[in-house]
Design a protein around this motif. Structure first.
Motif: not given
Ligand SMILES: *Cc1c(COP(=O)(O)O)cnc(C)c1O
Length: 386
Positions: A62, A167, A193
């Protein structure tokens, strides 16, 4: 009884063994502070793996999207397009900037951004003189979007692309690494992830000036001066040296994780694909997916059972399954923002949300546990075991 009903998680962390060594290095050298040699090495190793010139390790995916929007100069009131079928983290940073998100539907062959819907949206916004300042394209469940099509549209209007590859680390598009096709790419190392640092993210780009600027913004935008001087607003967004150590260990087993996730997918496919009404998320011709999560749709008109009933039945067996992301244009948070469907009478993302399920897809999922999942699904669908 306990072993039999052990919880099966959707996509739990899976350590490879080398993580401890790098974390130990960090401890032994007392580099406990944020930043340090593990962070530098993790950036270098990840950027080499994906083939990007520069990388900046951050505290989350994020944060990486937020910084990317800042680097593109997004300001209050600007329009930013974003895939609708995704996790809320893809679009929250648009709100952080005070900008206005506009949501774009998916197309059926990859479940990712529909070039048709994108074209319609960009033409409409061009007409009113409000071209988007960026397009955030999401690569869902380990699969790339169709970048050649998307880029062709964006380049007519000179609109930069941020690739949300949170992802899809390890996936490819026409041989190139997912995350390296836009102006910026972002990855996430959140717990679920394909590789994890327990929490973390990375911004990548071929523009080294930009990744350098990202480093500056993510460490409170401190000017080159002995005293603490600041001319710009910054953030405290860098990844810690300890967590980067975990990341380096995880990167070494990423390829194995991809192989295992694809195996998990293939086994589900072999056992469930013949059931009428079940359709697996396709692998588009233009790339190789990691199958981070095995996703499928179930048509209640054919099976008399809907996705939620299956998820509940699995939960009763202590198995974690999830619906496909609720499209952002349907979220109360974004209810007043524009949405462009794939075609006038077809909203692909809504259809996928209504019918979609993500099955447990851990890279360490055993065949025995996977058989438990399959058996439960077959039971509720009244499909006889052969
Ligand atoms: C997990 C995810 C994020 C955010 O990543 P974080 O490290 O949890 O902040 C953003 N976009 C998608 C599509 C995600 O699956």
């Amino acid at each position: 009884m306990k072993e039999k009903n052990k919880r099966i998680f959707l996509s739990p962390p899976h350590m490879g063994g080398e993580e401890r060594g790098f974390v130990k290095e960090a401890f032994d050298s007392n580099w406990i502070a944020p930043l340090g040699p593990q962070v530098d090495a993790f950036e270098k190793e990840l950027s080499e793996y994906v083939g990007a010139k520069g990388a900046c390790a951050l505290s989350s995916g994020t944060a990486a999207i937020h910084i990317a929007l800042g680097l593109l100069g997004i300001q209050q009131g600007d329009v930013v397009f974003c895939s609708s079928l995704t996790f809320v983290a893809s679009a929250n940073p648009i709100l952080y900037m005070g900008a206005e998100p506009v949501f774009i539907d998916s197309e059926p062959s990859s479940w990712n951004m529909s070039p048709v819907a994108l074209k319609q949206a960009i033409e409409d916004f061009a007409k009113i003189g409000k071209l988007p300042k960026a397009v955030i394209v999401v690569n869902l469940y380990g699969q790339s979007a169709d970048y050649d099509e998307i880029k062709a549209i964006c380049s007519i209007y000179d609109v930069p692309i941020i690739e949300d590859a949170a992802e899809s680390l390890g996936a490819t598009y026409k041989g190139k690494a997912s995350g390296t096709l836009g102006t910026f790419g972002i990855y996430s190392f959140n717990g679920n992830k394909i590789i994890t640092t327990s929490g973390g993210g990375m911004l990548v780009s071929n523009n080294l000036e930009a990744t350098e600027k990202a480093r500056f913004l993510a460490t409170q935008a401190r000017d080159q001066a002995m005293h603490y001087q600041h001319s710009e607003m910054g953030y405290n967004y860098r990844l810690s040296n300890i967590l980067a150590g975990i990341g380096r260990g995880q990167l070494r087993i990423l390829e194995t994780h991809i192989m295992k996730k694809r195996k998990v997918y293939n086994y589900y496919y072999k056992n469930l694909a013949d059931i009428k009404g079940i359709q697996f998320m396709p692998e588009a011709h233009f790339g190789k997916a990691t199958r981070w999560l095995t996703a499928l749709t179930i048509d209640p008109l054919e099976t008399n059972i809907n996705a939620n009933q299956i998820i509940n039945a699995l939960e009763k067996e202590n198995i974690e399954a999830r619906p496909v992301w609720k499209p952002l244009h349907l979220q109360p948070l974004f209810i007043n923002h524009a949405y462009y469907p794939h075609s006038k009478n077809r909203s692909v993302s809504e259809d996928l949300f209504n019918k979609g399920i993500c099955l447990p897809s851990g890279s360490d999922l055993s065949i025995k546990d996977q058989d438990r999942v399959i058996k439960c699904i077959k039971n509720i669908l009244n499909v006889n075991e052969d």
